[in-house]
Design a protein around this motif. Structure first.
Motif, PDB file in Angstrom:
ATOM      1  N   ALA A   1       0.923  -1.161   0.006  1.00 30.28           N
ATOM      2  CA  ALA A   1       0.199   0.105  -0.032  1.00 30.28           C
ATOM      3  C   ALA A   1       1.011   1.379  -0.108  1.00 30.28           C
TER       4      ALA A   1
ATOM      5  N   LEU B   1       2.205   1.809  -3.403  1.00 32.24           N
ATOM      6  CA  LEU B   1       1.366   2.260  -4.444  1.00 32.24           C
ATOM      7  C   LEU B   1       0.928   3.690  -4.162  1.00 32.24           C
ATOM      8  N   ALA B   2       0.965   4.080  -2.899  1.00 36.35           N
ATOM      9  CA  ALA B   2       0.819   5.596  -2.488  1.00 36.35           C
ATOM     10  C   ALA B   2       1.579   6.381  -3.134  1.00 36.35           C
TER      11      ALA B   2
ATOM     12  N   LEU C   1      -3.665   7.137  -7.049  1.00 36.21           N
ATOM     13  CA  LEU C   1      -4.557   6.240  -6.522  1.00 36.21           C
ATOM     14  C   LEU C   1      -5.162   6.767  -5.092  1.00 36.21           C
TER      15      LEU C   1
ATOM     16  N   ARG D   1      -7.088   6.337  -1.602  1.00 29.65           N
ATOM     17  CA  ARG D   1      -6.788   5.038  -0.570  1.00 29.65           C
ATOM     18  C   ARG D   1      -7.639   3.977  -0.530  1.00 29.65           C
TER      19      ARG D   1
ATOM     20  N   ILE E   1      -6.370   1.781  -3.460  1.00 34.49           N
ATOM     21  CA  ILE E   1      -5.091   1.094  -3.264  1.00 34.49           C
ATOM     22  C   ILE E   1      -5.266  -0.100  -2.433  1.00 34.49           C
TER      23      ILE E   1
END
Ligand code: HEC
Length: 107
Positions: free
Chosen positions: A74, A77-78, A90, A92, A95
């Motif tokens: 996560a 990806l953040a 993206l 939350r 994600i």
């Protein structure tokens, strides 16, 4: 294009929700539709996808890798920490769905 993105994802999520069955959670189903839409240009993101970019790990490999647990995936990806992987901004919730999908995926 960016303005309609939220709507597209909402539509995909609704579709995915209605198609959810057989041990796939709603998060995973939404994650798969996000992956097919936003990640499959570079990553092999779903079973049946034959080609991504050669030098990019497939989601099956990422899911099995010890390199990432749910939290570090996560976090990656953040804010993707390197230049070859774009920051896709993206949310939350996107994600969360992607992590559920990638982590659950079996080869
Ligand atoms: C424009 C191409 C591109 C798109 C689109 C893209 N990625 Fe990536 N991604 C890459 C590349 C290239 C790497 C490998 C970077 C490296 O190893 O330096 C990577 C690496 C990753 C990694 C880390 C893998 C590892 O083992 O280090 C994850 C997780 C990941 N991507 C997830 C995603 C997700 C989820 C999406 C869709 C929301 C996505 N990517 C969309 C190009 C892309």
């Amino acid at each position: 294009m960016y303005r309609i993105r939220g709507l597209q994802i909402a539509t995909a999520a609704t579709l995915a929700l209605t198609m959810t069955g057989e041990g796939v959670t709603a998060d995973q189903a939404r994650g798969r539709s996000i992956a097919e839409r936003w990640c499959s240009g570079c990553h092999v993101a779903a079973p049946g996808q034959l080609q991504g970019s050669d030098t990019v790990p497939t989601f099956a490999q990422i899911g099995k890798s010890d390199k990432f647990d749910e939290a570090s995936l996560a976090a990656f990806l953040a804010a993707p920490p390197h230049s070859r992987m774009p920051n896709l901004s993206l949310t939350r919730s996107e994600i969360k769905d992607l992590v559920a999908y990638i982590k659950a995926k079996q080869p």
